[in-house]
Scaffold this motif. Structure first.
Motif, PDB file in Angstrom:
ATOM      1  N   SER A 194      11.598   5.760  31.018  1.00  0.00           N
ATOM      2  CA  SER A 194      12.050   4.734  31.901  1.00  0.00           C
ATOM      3  C   SER A 194      10.177   4.078  31.923  1.00  0.00           C
ATOM      4  CB  SER A 194      12.278   5.176  33.433  1.00  0.00           C
ATOM      5  OG  SER A 194      10.888   5.680  33.375  1.00  0.00           O
ATOM      6  N   THR A 195      10.508   2.935  32.568  1.00  0.00           N
ATOM      7  CA  THR A 195       9.418   1.659  32.060  1.00  0.00           C
ATOM      8  C   THR A 195       9.470   1.027  33.525  1.00  0.00           C
ATOM      9  OG1 THR A 195       9.293   1.622  30.192  1.00  0.00           O
ATOM     10  CG2 THR A 195       8.892  -0.277  31.421  1.00  0.00           C
ATOM     11  N   SER A 196       8.307   1.274  34.286  1.00  0.00           N
ATOM     12  CA  SER A 196       8.817  -0.029  35.730  1.00  0.00           C
ATOM     13  C   SER A 196       8.264  -1.579  35.377  1.00  0.00           C
ATOM     14  CB  SER A 196       7.786   0.893  36.475  1.00  0.00           C
ATOM     15  OG  SER A 196       8.153   2.134  36.909  1.00  0.00           O
ATOM     16  N   LEU A 239      17.316   1.745  24.491  1.00  0.00           N
ATOM     17  CA  LEU A 239      17.937   1.822  25.719  1.00  0.00           C
ATOM     18  C   LEU A 239      16.868   0.379  26.228  1.00  0.00           C
ATOM     19  CD1 LEU A 239      20.539   3.714  26.555  1.00  0.00           C
ATOM     20  CD2 LEU A 239      20.869   1.435  25.788  1.00  0.00           C
ATOM     21  N   VAL A 240      16.191   1.728  27.487  1.00  0.00           N
ATOM     22  CA  VAL A 240      14.957   0.442  28.176  1.00  0.00           C
ATOM     23  C   VAL A 240      14.749  -0.828  27.346  1.00  0.00           C
ATOM     24  CG1 VAL A 240      12.752   1.271  29.194  1.00  0.00           C
ATOM     25  CG2 VAL A 240      14.324   2.808  29.181  1.00  0.00           C
ATOM     26  N   GLU A 241      14.002  -0.523  26.594  1.00  0.00           N
ATOM     27  CA  GLU A 241      13.502  -1.632  26.022  1.00  0.00           C
ATOM     28  C   GLU A 241      14.376  -2.751  25.573  1.00  0.00           C
ATOM     29  OE1 GLU A 241      12.006  -0.789  22.118  1.00  0.00           O
ATOM     30  OE2 GLU A 241       9.964   0.867  23.138  1.00  0.00           O
ATOM     31  N   LEU A 242      15.468  -2.538  25.414  1.00  0.00           N
ATOM     32  CA  LEU A 242      17.018  -4.088  24.968  1.00  0.00           C
ATOM     33  C   LEU A 242      17.153  -4.878  27.170  1.00  0.00           C
ATOM     34  CD1 LEU A 242      18.948  -4.190  23.140  1.00  0.00           C
ATOM     35  CD2 LEU A 242      20.704  -3.337  24.142  1.00  0.00           C
ATOM     36  N   GLU A 243      16.993  -3.773  27.566  1.00  0.00           N
ATOM     37  CA  GLU A 243      16.901  -4.202  28.805  1.00  0.00           C
ATOM     38  C   GLU A 243      15.603  -4.837  29.719  1.00  0.00           C
ATOM     39  OE1 GLU A 243      20.302  -3.890  30.675  1.00  0.00           O
ATOM     40  OE2 GLU A 243      19.179  -4.923  32.247  1.00  0.00           O
ATOM     41  N   GLU A 244      14.943  -4.458  29.397  1.00  0.00           N
ATOM     42  CA  GLU A 244      14.039  -4.656  30.035  1.00  0.00           C
ATOM     43  C   GLU A 244      13.545  -6.284  28.979  1.00  0.00           C
ATOM     44  OE1 GLU A 244       9.704  -2.470  28.630  1.00  0.00           O
ATOM     45  OE2 GLU A 244       9.105  -4.621  29.114  1.00  0.00           O
ATOM     46  N   LYS A 245      14.188  -5.662  27.769  1.00  0.00           N
ATOM     47  CA  LYS A 245      13.523  -7.807  27.008  1.00  0.00           C
ATOM     48  C   LYS A 245      14.909  -8.590  28.489  1.00  0.00           C
ATOM     49  CE  LYS A 245      13.132  -7.334  22.452  1.00  0.00           C
ATOM     50  NZ  LYS A 245      13.803  -6.903  21.302  1.00  0.00           N
ATOM     51  N   GLU A 246      16.101  -8.217  28.473  1.00  0.00           N
ATOM     52  CA  GLU A 246      17.014  -9.107  29.436  1.00  0.00           C
ATOM     53  C   GLU A 246      16.428  -9.536  30.873  1.00  0.00           C
ATOM     54  OE1 GLU A 246      20.476  -9.784  28.968  1.00  0.00           O
ATOM     55  OE2 GLU A 246      20.861  -8.945  27.695  1.00  0.00           O
ATOM     56  N   VAL A 300      10.823  -2.880  39.611  1.00  0.00           N
ATOM     57  CA  VAL A 300      11.928  -3.222  38.925  1.00  0.00           C
ATOM     58  C   VAL A 300      11.156  -1.383  37.766  1.00  0.00           C
ATOM     59  CG1 VAL A 300      14.119  -4.000  37.941  1.00  0.00           C
ATOM     60  CG2 VAL A 300      12.203  -5.726  39.507  1.00  0.00           C
ATOM     61  N   ARG A 301      13.083  -0.795  38.240  1.00  0.00           N
ATOM     62  CA  ARG A 301      12.562   0.680  37.017  1.00  0.00           C
ATOM     63  C   ARG A 301      13.460   1.200  36.466  1.00  0.00           C
ATOM     64  NH1 ARG A 301      10.501   6.002  39.235  1.00  0.00           N
ATOM     65  NH2 ARG A 301      12.052   5.843  40.199  1.00  0.00           N
ATOM     66  N   ILE A 302      13.778   0.612  35.054  1.00  0.00           N
ATOM     67  CA  ILE A 302      14.639   1.179  33.943  1.00  0.00           C
ATOM     68  C   ILE A 302      15.144   2.139  33.324  1.00  0.00           C
ATOM     69  CG2 ILE A 302      15.930   0.332  32.433  1.00  0.00           C
ATOM     70  CD1 ILE A 302      13.291  -2.894  32.155  1.00  0.00           C
ATOM     71  N   LEU A 305       7.531 -13.357  38.180  1.00  0.00           N
ATOM     72  CA  LEU A 305       7.281 -12.694  39.118  1.00  0.00           C
ATOM     73  C   LEU A 305       6.834 -11.431  38.206  1.00  0.00           C
ATOM     74  CD1 LEU A 305      11.023 -13.053  40.881  1.00  0.00           C
ATOM     75  CD2 LEU A 305       8.688 -13.768  41.275  1.00  0.00           C
ATOM     76  N   VAL A 306       7.029 -11.025  37.030  1.00  0.00           N
ATOM     77  CA  VAL A 306       6.175  -9.834  36.076  1.00  0.00           C
ATOM     78  C   VAL A 306       4.363  -9.770  35.689  1.00  0.00           C
ATOM     79  CG1 VAL A 306       6.588  -8.481  34.673  1.00  0.00           C
ATOM     80  CG2 VAL A 306       8.624  -9.548  35.070  1.00  0.00           C
ATOM     81  N   PHE A 307       4.055  -9.068  36.019  1.00  0.00           N
ATOM     82  CA  PHE A 307       2.540  -9.293  36.139  1.00  0.00           C
ATOM     83  C   PHE A 307       2.044  -7.975  35.661  1.00  0.00           C
ATOM     84  CE2 PHE A 307       0.607  -6.037  39.390  1.00  0.00           C
ATOM     85  CZ  PHE A 307       1.563  -5.691  39.974  1.00  0.00           C
ATOM     86  N   GLY A 308       2.987  -6.887  35.339  1.00  0.00           N
ATOM     87  CA  GLY A 308       2.370  -5.302  34.395  1.00  0.00           C
ATOM     88  C   GLY A 308       4.079  -4.621  34.785  1.00  0.00           C
ATOM     89  N   VAL A 309       2.885  -3.599  33.766  1.00  0.00           N
ATOM     90  CA  VAL A 309       4.427  -2.581  33.691  1.00  0.00           C
ATOM     91  C   VAL A 309       3.800  -1.316  33.923  1.00  0.00           C
ATOM     92  CG1 VAL A 309       5.588  -3.564  31.451  1.00  0.00           C
ATOM     93  CG2 VAL A 309       3.694  -2.301  31.333  1.00  0.00           C
ATOM     94  N   ASP A 310       4.266  -0.599  34.792  1.00  0.00           N
ATOM     95  CA  ASP A 310       3.928   1.327  35.146  1.00  0.00           C
ATOM     96  C   ASP A 310       2.441   0.530  35.543  1.00  0.00           C
ATOM     97  OD1 ASP A 310       6.051   2.389  33.522  1.00  0.00           O
ATOM     98  OD2 ASP A 310       5.185   1.736  31.556  1.00  0.00           O
ATOM     99  N   ASP A 311       1.161   1.732  34.919  1.00  0.00           N
ATOM    100  CA  ASP A 311       0.212   1.657  36.047  1.00  0.00           C
ATOM    101  C   ASP A 311      -0.211   0.211  36.090  1.00  0.00           C
ATOM    102  OD1 ASP A 311       0.658   4.149  37.154  1.00  0.00           O
ATOM    103  OD2 ASP A 311       0.242   4.918  35.074  1.00  0.00           O
ATOM    104  N   GLU A 312      -0.549  -0.762  35.395  1.00  0.00           N
ATOM    105  CA  GLU A 312      -1.196  -1.912  35.247  1.00  0.00           C
ATOM    106  C   GLU A 312      -1.282  -2.619  36.753  1.00  0.00           C
ATOM    107  OE1 GLU A 312       0.025  -2.764  30.861  1.00  0.00           O
ATOM    108  OE2 GLU A 312      -0.006  -4.093  32.620  1.00  0.00           O
ATOM    109  N   THR A 313      -2.570  -2.485  37.240  1.00  0.00           N
ATOM    110  CA  THR A 313      -2.441  -3.390  38.576  1.00  0.00           C
ATOM    111  C   THR A 313      -2.807  -5.380  38.485  1.00  0.00           C
ATOM    112  OG1 THR A 313      -4.747  -3.564  38.443  1.00  0.00           O
ATOM    113  CG2 THR A 313      -4.060  -1.165  39.808  1.00  0.00           C
ATOM    114  N   MET A 314      -2.472  -5.184  39.193  1.00  0.00           N
ATOM    115  CA  MET A 314      -2.811  -6.905  39.296  1.00  0.00           C
ATOM    116  C   MET A 314      -4.031  -7.591  38.693  1.00  0.00           C
ATOM    117  SD  MET A 314      -1.342 -10.055  40.120  1.00  0.00           S
ATOM    118  CE  MET A 314      -0.491  -9.799  41.565  1.00  0.00           C
ATOM    119  N   GLU A 315      -5.455  -6.556  39.491  1.00  0.00           N
ATOM    120  CA  GLU A 315      -6.399  -7.227  38.630  1.00  0.00           C
ATOM    121  C   GLU A 315      -6.349  -6.672  37.077  1.00  0.00           C
ATOM    122  OE1 GLU A 315      -5.944  -5.737  41.797  1.00  0.00           O
ATOM    123  OE2 GLU A 315      -6.859  -3.357  41.867  1.00  0.00           O
TER     124      GLU A 315
END
Lengths: 415, 415
Positions: free
Chosen positions: B181-183, B240-247, B225-227, B255-265
């Motif tokens: 999964s990817t968030s 499969l995850v990467e394909l959906e992430e691209k979409e 948004v977790r895939i 609106l997307v500022f990062g993935v998984d554990d990445e914070t805004m800062e």
């Protein structure tokens, strides 16, 4: 008296919300001498809610249900309790009118669904909700057992539990009518250290049984010593608490920084106000956290001038006038505290500089922290220490340590 | 597949600890398609633990027990599982040796009690614990049902659940061997707004069933948004995850500022590094909170110069050169951002000024906030807004709003 806790909400099971209600209720129950052998979380499913209630009532005389009182079809607590009791739901006109009035006051249309919140199982009573639309429920079931239902929204839940559920449980247990408690907030020693200091009080109270003392850990914010007394009247209970508070304050001395909801930053600002002094801060490893804590106190602006988060070495030099060779040193902490006084135009300047990691800096080990305290008419003081923990914990610990040092110095001046 | 969760610990019932494990496990289970109908908390009492296990197994094929695996007489999970299975505990010499080795490595004497942690119900297996002394347990009971036991310490629990419990549950369910999964972390819109934007993807995925999408609320930190995809192999699931992430990224844009554990800062510092720019901050209502967030990122020192928490009006004037009549105004935000640039010697200066309450200031309403952004080679930009919430929420919201604005501007420059 014993009361189990049943939380309702599929979102809790899915981990979309962390359930903090259970811990809060557990703490309040413990303080009131109410036992709880089980907390349970169930999804929004009427059959499973009823089955859980039946199972809990097979062993206990009271159950507190949290959540599932909202206006949607997913909110099934009312229906489940009616099914458990074998009675229909009855709409209470006065509740319906209250709910409609609340919507009118907010100038919002009321979805008809919201009137479901005016339904009460036949024979049951509503618990008033002064701050939200969902009333709570208090329903006797067969065998004189009792089920309470409160909303899952923390502040609505807390008010109903404090004002209605706990007093009703205590009445049913035939216990004293009034319970009063005071929390002494301490900082600077361990739970075993505290327990040792007040061991003879714990023994004495164990024998007499009332009041009681409990320790509550608050992590980086210290330890709370809570005194709870029961009495026939509130003033009787309060007198017992106050007597014990005096005893404990004599023993604990300046470990106590406040009572109940008072924070360390509140304690510091109160003492500064007492002297008519303003405060300026210079921060390095904490990056602004000390300032952020201080402005949490409403009305901080009469006392707090500001903070300089001088993260880069040359900012410490250009802005605060630091000349020390190493910016993590006694000299740097002294110069930063005096720089905060001067640059921010403050009566009192405090400073923290240190190494938060992940790696050592200029040969100084991770966890090394120096605090500077510049007070009017006294030589600037520096305290060096070595703190444990990771990056985040080091910063939190540094912030509260420095605020606590300032509090103690200000108390010392008053003596 | 379905697995209930049973937490053990009187300290949980007494509210001395907030149980965050339940939410974490719920989230992981949901992401892996494992149902959980019930979470339960029980005290340190063997009879009650056994009774709870019997009750849970009357409806479910698997139970995950958290806690009660420590070395003391209060730790009864091992004994309870052995009683449930009707078998004795057997000491495993290899586990005992591992525990003794861990104590030797820490140069500490091992209390003999610790060897209890090497006991396993006959016929059961141990789950290795690479970071603590307590091994977990994995024991089949009658009827092919399975009980897992893991420590209550969050990071030990998390590693065992991720590496052993979930893979074993999926094997038993006959489900795909690999789950990936990817968030995608988003900021700036509501859950219903997000759902509307990606409605056609949700529909398409609902039909095909794999991957799945879930929304997770993170309060002030935005929405995730977790895939999640299942596959016969990890690389199949990952594709499969990467394909959906691209979409989704095409639809969600910035609106997307990062993935998984990445914070805004973290997102902001990464982008600044890309430009080779340093950052200085000027704060008013946030009092240092923006700086405190930024220094949460390890290695911030290469990019972050510092913050000036100019709480008092005349500090804004003397230190940052603010000349605007009102210090809560567009002009003040502009002057503060440029002041941060100049005074802190930073390439980029950002600023937030506003009214956090409890009362209005100079006729400006509570919740009014102005953000200033001074970037190299561009005119300084000011964004004014009106934020909701109480004092604390206003400050948190202001901090992340300003960081997000800067992130969007930096992304815009790269385009």
């Amino acid at each position: 008296m014993r009361c189990e806790v049943l939380a309702i909400g599929t979102e809790l099971l899915l981990g979309q919300i962390v359930d903090t209600n259970g811990a809060w209720i557990g703490e309040q129950f413990a303080a009131s001498g109410i036992d709880s052998y089980e907390h349970r979380v169930i999804g929004d499913n009427q059959a499973r809610i009823v089955a859980a209630l039946r199972d809990l009532f097979s062993r206990s005389d009271a159950v507190l249900v949290c959540g599932g009182l909202g206006p949607t079809q997913d909110d099934l607590t009312r229906d489940a309790i009616a099914e458990l009791m074998g009675v229909p739901l009855v709409r209470h006109d006065d509740l319906a009118e209250q709910i409609a009035r609340m919507f009118r006051a907010r100038v919002r249309d009321m979805p008809q669904n919201n009137l479901r919140q005016a339904d009460v199982p036949e024979g049951g009573a509503a618990i008033p909700n002064p701050i939200g639309t969902a009333p709570g429920l208090m329903c006797e079931i067969a065998g004189g057992k009792i089920v309470y239902a409160v909303p899952g929204v923390p502040y609505e839940m807390q008010q109903m539990v404090t004002d209605h559920v706990i007093p009703d449980l205590l009445r049913r247990s035939g216990e004293a009518a009034a319970i009063v408690s005071t929390s002494l907030k301490t900082w600077g020693t361990s739970e075993s250290g505290l327990a040792e200091m007040i061991a003879h009080r714990l023994e004495a109270l164990d024998e007499q049984g009332n009041p009681t003392i409990a320790f509550l850990a608050r992590g980086i914010e210290g330890l709370v010593v809570r005194i709870t007394a029961k009495g026939a009247t509130e003033s009787e209970a309060r007198a017992l608490v106050e007597l014990e508070e005096k005893e404990l304050r004599l023993i604990l001395g300046d470990l106590v920084f406040g009572v109940d909801d008072e924070t360390m930053e509140y304690a510091v600002l109160e003492r500064l106000r007492g002297h008519g002094w303003t405060l300026g801060v210079a921060e390095s490893l904490t990056g602004g956290l000390i300032g952020a804590r201080i402005v949490n106190v409403p009305g901080a602006s009469d006392t707090f001038r500001g903070t300089i988060g001088s993260y880069a070495t040359d900012v410490k030099r250009s802005l605060l006038g630091v000349t020390a060779a190493s910016v993590v040193s006694e000299d740097a902490a002294r110069e930063m505290a005096e720089g905060a006084q001067r640059v921010l135009g403050a009566d009192v300047g405090i400073a923290a500089t240190g190494v938060a990691g992940p790696t050592e800096q200029d040969g100084v080990a991770v966890g090394t922290v120096y605090f500077g305290l510049a007070l009017p008419g006294r030589p600037t003081e520096v305290v060096g220490t070595r703190l444990p923990g990771d990056r985040e914990r080091l910063r939190q610990f540094s912030s509260i340590s420095l605020l606590n040092l300032l509090r103690q110095r200000l108390d010392g001046l008053e003596a």
